[in-house]
Scaffold this motif. Sequence first.
Motif, PDB file in Angstrom:
ATOM      1  N   GLU A 179      -1.247   4.924  -6.939  1.00 28.91           N
ATOM      2  CA  GLU A 179      -1.490   6.345  -7.158  1.00 28.91           C
ATOM      3  C   GLU A 179      -2.460   6.515  -8.329  1.00 28.91           C
ATOM      4  N   SER A 180      -3.529   7.247  -8.095  1.00 30.66           N
ATOM      5  CA  SER A 180      -4.529   7.467  -9.128  1.00 30.66           C
ATOM      6  C   SER A 180      -5.312   8.718  -8.774  1.00 30.66           C
ATOM      7  N   TYR A 237      -1.548   8.364   0.993  1.00 29.30           N
ATOM      8  CA  TYR A 237      -1.755   9.710   0.469  1.00 29.30           C
ATOM      9  C   TYR A 237      -1.502  10.669   1.617  1.00 29.30           C
ATOM     10  N   GLN A 253      -4.840   0.820  -4.009  1.00 32.28           N
ATOM     11  CA  GLN A 253      -4.789   0.538  -5.441  1.00 32.28           C
ATOM     12  C   GLN A 253      -3.721   1.335  -6.170  1.00 32.28           C
ATOM     13  N   VAL A 290      -3.873   4.042   0.910  1.00 33.57           N
ATOM     14  CA  VAL A 290      -4.255   3.812  -0.479  1.00 33.57           C
ATOM     15  C   VAL A 290      -3.867   2.386  -0.847  1.00 33.57           C
ATOM     16  N   HIS A 328     -14.001   3.302  -6.360  1.00 31.89           N
ATOM     17  CA  HIS A 328     -13.246   4.021  -5.346  1.00 31.89           C
ATOM     18  C   HIS A 328     -11.965   3.236  -5.073  1.00 31.89           C
ATOM     19  N   ASP A 329     -11.123   3.777  -4.239  1.00 30.08           N
ATOM     20  CA  ASP A 329      -9.840   3.119  -4.002  1.00 30.08           C
ATOM     21  C   ASP A 329     -10.006   1.755  -3.356  1.00 30.08           C
ATOM     22  N   ASP A 330     -10.986   1.615  -2.473  1.00 34.84           N
ATOM     23  CA  ASP A 330     -11.124   0.368  -1.718  1.00 34.84           C
ATOM     24  C   ASP A 330     -12.456  -0.331  -1.909  1.00 34.84           C
ATOM     25  N   ALA A 390      -7.730   7.957  -5.844  1.00 35.37           N
ATOM     26  CA  ALA A 390      -7.098   8.012  -4.528  1.00 35.37           C
ATOM     27  C   ALA A 390      -6.791   9.449  -4.134  1.00 35.37           C
ATOM     28  N   ARG A 417      -7.612  -6.569  -6.231  1.00 33.85           N
ATOM     29  CA  ARG A 417      -6.325  -6.167  -6.784  1.00 33.85           C
ATOM     30  C   ARG A 417      -5.591  -7.407  -7.248  1.00 33.85           C
ATOM     31  N   HIS A 445       0.838  -1.194   0.000  1.00 36.45           N
ATOM     32  CA  HIS A 445       0.000   0.000   0.000  1.00 36.45           C
ATOM     33  C   HIS A 445       0.872   1.243   0.000  1.00 36.45           C
TER      34      HIS A 445
END
Length: 504
Positions: A176-177, A157, A174, A172, A350-352, A180, A370, A154
């Motif tokens: 860097e995006s 951020y 997933q 975070v 979303h990220d999660d 996120a 993932r 992980h």
Amino acid sequence: MPGRHVTDHQMRLFMKHRLTDPVPVAAARAGFSTATGYRLAQDPRPPSEKRAPRERRRPDPLAEVFEAEVVPLLEVSPGLRPIAIFEELLRRHPELGAGIRRTLERRIRQWRALNGPEREVIFRQTQEPGRMGLSDFTDMAGLGITVAGVPLPHRLYHFRLAFSGFEHAHVVLQGESFVALAAGLQNALWALGGAPREHRTDSLSAAFRNLAPEVEEDWTTRYAALCAHYGMVVSRNNRGLAHENGAIEAPHGHLKRAVEDALLLRGSRTFDTVADYRAFIDTLVGRHNARNRKRIDAERAVLQPLPSRRAEDGEETMVTVTSSGGFMLRRVFYTVPSRLIGHRLRVRLHDDRLEVFLGASHLMTLPRGRGYGDNRRAHVVDYRHVIHALRAKPGALPGLVYRDQLFPRDAYRRLYDAAMVALPERAACKLVVGALAIAHERGCEADLAALIDASLDAGSMPDLRELRARFAPDPEALPHVTVTMTPLSAYDALTAASCEGGRP
């Protein structure tokens, strides 16, 4: 005094007193002998000017190669390291020996100071309250965090106000995006209660890596819209110049060291859930902000007010549920109830997590998967979505592509492995699928898993009929309902009363 050299100060003092006093008196006041006074009176120059310049004590080993070979290398390649030049010289002239390294480094340093290119100058900035907030991501893989015994790759951020040092960190999962970044930034602003006038990042190079130009342009537009929603001006540091984002790059290291210290004090790097780890990070960052409360409160007073609502921080896409009972998204297969097969669903990433909609109706929330390994494919499976179909086709279990992800607990996986060894394949599949069906229909997943573990530890195989009987509804717990039927003659009486009242 014998054995001590006359200094320039003593010489100046002697010459001053020499104007009014004889040589012996002036020499005594200057602190040296009369003979030295008479000798110095013949040559009034300070001792420092009388010293002969120091000459070399050994021949210069670089006399023939520095100007002829080293200087051209420095002029053509200003960034060449001294160690590389040293190794090249030894390759060309082995007779020079390794002892020239320090001499060469000193000579190169002096040459660059006199003839080298201009160097970059860092301009220190005066930070104004409420002006700048900074965002960046930092990799946390080196800390060895595990969740339920599984390593957790992980990032964090990290948001920070340049003036007061207010910090916010968001786990975070997933990478860097934009998703996120948007989620972390908005969480930070709403926790702060205001927005700075400017938001700086590191050019979002990680978020745009390996993207098609049209996708990168779309994300840039969305990021600009996000900042405009909060009234923040977008700014980015030049690519590759991390010190321009120094107000957050240096705190990255402080935050990592603080997390490392907290983990050592905690005595364990394992957390039961991701939520527990996030709470751990939030507590740590909250302590830091508490120490800067006065500066944060002073800056909070000059921040811009927040808008009436958050901006949408998810990424939407459309998917089609296939005959496999799920959909593929970003190389991850997600199961959904089979009644949705053939429907197009709107998914908000979303990220999660994934929010799944059918039209405008929210259907469910799925954990975001993932992928790992070479093909980076993964499966997010809920056995409740497919158990009714699997009961009709239990023989599909051994070759099921997401079989390992189907089992909700390790006990069911152990049951499958043991049954495949001890029983014929068909009987083993019926036993495992039947156990999963009982766990779903009777709502006893945890209790059934404990019973399966106990049976396997005792060396016996659970019996499906006994499991059904064990977790069947208790007859004594069911309410006894008595229904009293109204006699039909009562309806005749109602009809007669209605007619007497003048109603037809």
